[in-house]
Design an enzyme around this catalytic site. Structure first.
Site, PDB file in Angstrom:
ATOM      1  N   ARG A   1       0.841  -1.190   0.000  1.00 52.04           N
ATOM      2  CA  ARG A   1       0.000   0.000   0.000  1.00 52.04           C
ATOM      3  C   ARG A   1       0.879   1.244   0.000  1.00 52.04           C
ATOM      4  O   ARG A   1       2.010   1.208   0.464  1.00 52.04           O
ATOM      5  CB  ARG A   1      -0.911   0.007   1.225  1.00 52.04           C
TER       6      ARG A   1
ATOM      7  N   LYS B   1      -1.411  -3.152   7.975  1.00 53.76           N
ATOM      8  CA  LYS B   1      -2.530  -2.765   8.829  1.00 53.76           C
ATOM      9  C   LYS B   1      -2.508  -3.568  10.120  1.00 53.76           C
ATOM     10  O   LYS B   1      -2.158  -4.735  10.133  1.00 53.76           O
ATOM     11  CB  LYS B   1      -3.857  -2.994   8.100  1.00 53.76           C
TER      12      LYS B   1
ATOM     13  N   HIS C   1      -2.813   2.174  -5.515  1.00 51.45           N
ATOM     14  CA  HIS C   1      -3.613   1.016  -5.110  1.00 51.45           C
ATOM     15  C   HIS C   1      -3.953   0.146  -6.318  1.00 51.45           C
ATOM     16  O   HIS C   1      -4.086  -1.079  -6.198  1.00 51.45           O
ATOM     17  CB  HIS C   1      -4.898   1.470  -4.408  1.00 51.45           C
TER      18      HIS C   1
ATOM     19  N   ARG D   1      -1.316  -2.191  -6.976  1.00 55.74           N
ATOM     20  CA  ARG D   1      -1.507  -3.336  -6.078  1.00 55.74           C
ATOM     21  C   ARG D   1      -2.455  -4.346  -6.735  1.00 55.74           C
ATOM     22  O   ARG D   1      -2.210  -5.550  -6.714  1.00 55.74           O
ATOM     23  CB  ARG D   1      -2.060  -2.817  -4.754  1.00 55.74           C
TER      24      ARG D   1
ATOM     25  N   HIS E   1      -3.539  -9.279   3.215  1.00 56.29           N
ATOM     26  CA  HIS E   1      -4.976  -9.280   3.493  1.00 56.29           C
ATOM     27  C   HIS E   1      -5.250 -10.124   4.736  1.00 56.29           C
ATOM     28  O   HIS E   1      -4.744 -11.236   4.861  1.00 56.29           O
ATOM     29  CB  HIS E   1      -5.758  -9.877   2.321  1.00 56.29           C
TER      30      HIS E   1
ATOM     31  N   TYR F   1     -10.080 -10.868  -6.826  1.00 52.74           N
ATOM     32  CA  TYR F   1      -9.238 -10.892  -8.026  1.00 52.74           C
ATOM     33  C   TYR F   1      -9.501 -12.125  -8.879  1.00 52.74           C
ATOM     34  O   TYR F   1      -9.168 -12.145 -10.058  1.00 52.74           O
ATOM     35  CB  TYR F   1      -7.762 -10.817  -7.633  1.00 52.74           C
TER      36      TYR F   1
END
Length: 359
Positions: free
Chosen positions: A206, A232, A305, A308, A331, A340
């Site tokens: 990110r 994150k 993004h 990404r 994730h 995806y």
């Protein structure tokens, strides 16, 4: 700065939070204690700043907020809004050579995207839930607002991504753009930007993860280099750099400028003022090369993004395991990665359609 809210946050975010009521500042202390990332805290600060500016314009305090006032707030920012931020300007005294920093206000217009709207609702939901539990308020106006609101339909869009050929054109655009410049005093910009693009396309990190990288986040083992990414929720992941990304980063580090102030000395990617590069700086650099590459309309608004998205799509197209792709992207849920697979399926459908009819 005369007063500081938290040493864990950038000074511009400290300045925003210190303008909030004391009970709201306590909410931010709770976020820091819960190890929320600085970027998450910054997003909340920006969202609350918009909301409290709205309350001030109507002469309202927190205890005056009703579901109707929240509705008026969201209506006001529905199609975009002006955001005023404080930015540091570094000045050098021509006589003494001393450097000083002055904070000035900058106002710019922002579109209120679908994801932005969701985030602002989530921010206010968290704030009022906290204030209710802390007995600051005796009711939750955000809950009342959401109970009375029509639910917007969920729209699941296929992620925008670049093909391999388009990604190569974007990388090549760095060189062609700089070759067209009449003055090439700061050639390290070119090496920096090429390294940034290749890191995005190699690791899928990110933009907040990229600008947060320090020099020591790159770890070497002989001819192999890995980058330690802080994602994150404070989760770390270690990703190997492929040869093009490794080589581009090595060249940039060789050209990385000197004379960096102590507070930014550790930053991997620097801006022209020798400070840590910002998210905005990355977006602006990418925009230049997208124009130079003359990418097709669907890629005209490519963002970090979407790079990404590009990595995820290319990995799955190559037959990589979904769980591996999840770990690379960081994730927390594999359902996020599964979006995806829809892209891959649509690509297969298009390939079959292009065969035409056999009859």
């Amino acid at each position: 700065m005369a007063e500081m809210f938290s040493r864990q946050l950038p000074e511009n975010i400290n300045r925003i939070i210190l303008k909030f009521p004391e009970d709201v500042q306590e909410f931010f202390l709770e976020m820091i204690s819960a190890d929320r990332s600085p970027q998450t805290i910054a997003n909340y600060a920006y969202d609350f700043s918009l909301f409290f500016d709205f309350l001030a314009s109507r002469g309202l305090q927190l205890e005056d907020v009703t579901s109707k006032e929240i509705k008026r707030f969201f209506r006001r920012i529905e199609n975009g809004y002006e955001r005023t931020i404080q930015v540091p300007i570094t000045k050098k005294d021509p006589v003494t050579g001393g450097v000083s920093t002055e904070w000035v206000e900058r106002t710019h217009f922002r579109e209120n995207s679908r994801s932005g709207k969701r985030r602002k609702r989530a921010s206010l939901r968290s704030l009022f839930r906290y204030l209710l539990k802390a007995d600051v308020l005796d009711r939750d106006p955000m809950q009342e607002y959401e109970d009375a609101s029509l639910r917007s339909r969920q729209q699941h869009k296929v992620p925008v991504f670049l093909t391999r050929e388009e990604a190569l054109r974007l990388i090549d655009a760095v060189g062609t753009y700089h070759n067209k410049q009449k003055r090439r005093t700061y050639t390290w910009y070119e090496h920096r930007d090429r390294a940034i693009l290749l890191l995005f396309l190699n690791t899928g990190m990110r933009v907040s993860e990229l600008v947060g990288l320090d020099v020591n986040n790159i770890q070497y083992d002989g001819d192999v280099a890995r980058v330690v990414v802080l994602g994150k929720g404070g989760k770390e992941r270690m990703l190997k750099l492929n040869q093009p990304a490794f080589e581009a980063l090595r060249i940039y580090l060789d050209q990385r400028p000197q004379g960096i102030s102590p507070e930014h000395r550790d930053a991997l990617f620097l801006n022209k003022n020798r400070g840590r590069m910002s998210r905005k700086g990355v977006y602006e650099a990418l925009r230049k090369y997208v124009r130079e590459a003359n990418l097709p309309p669907k890629a005209a608004n490519i963002s970090p993004h979407k790079l990404r998205h590009t990595l995820a799509t290319l990995l799955l197209s190559n037959g990589e395991n979904l769980r591996v792709v999840q770990e690379i992207l960081g994730h927390s849920s594999i359902q996020t990665t599964q979006i995806y697979t829809h892209v891959i399926n649509s690509e297969k459908d298009s390939a079959l359609d292009r065969l035409g009819n056999w009859t």
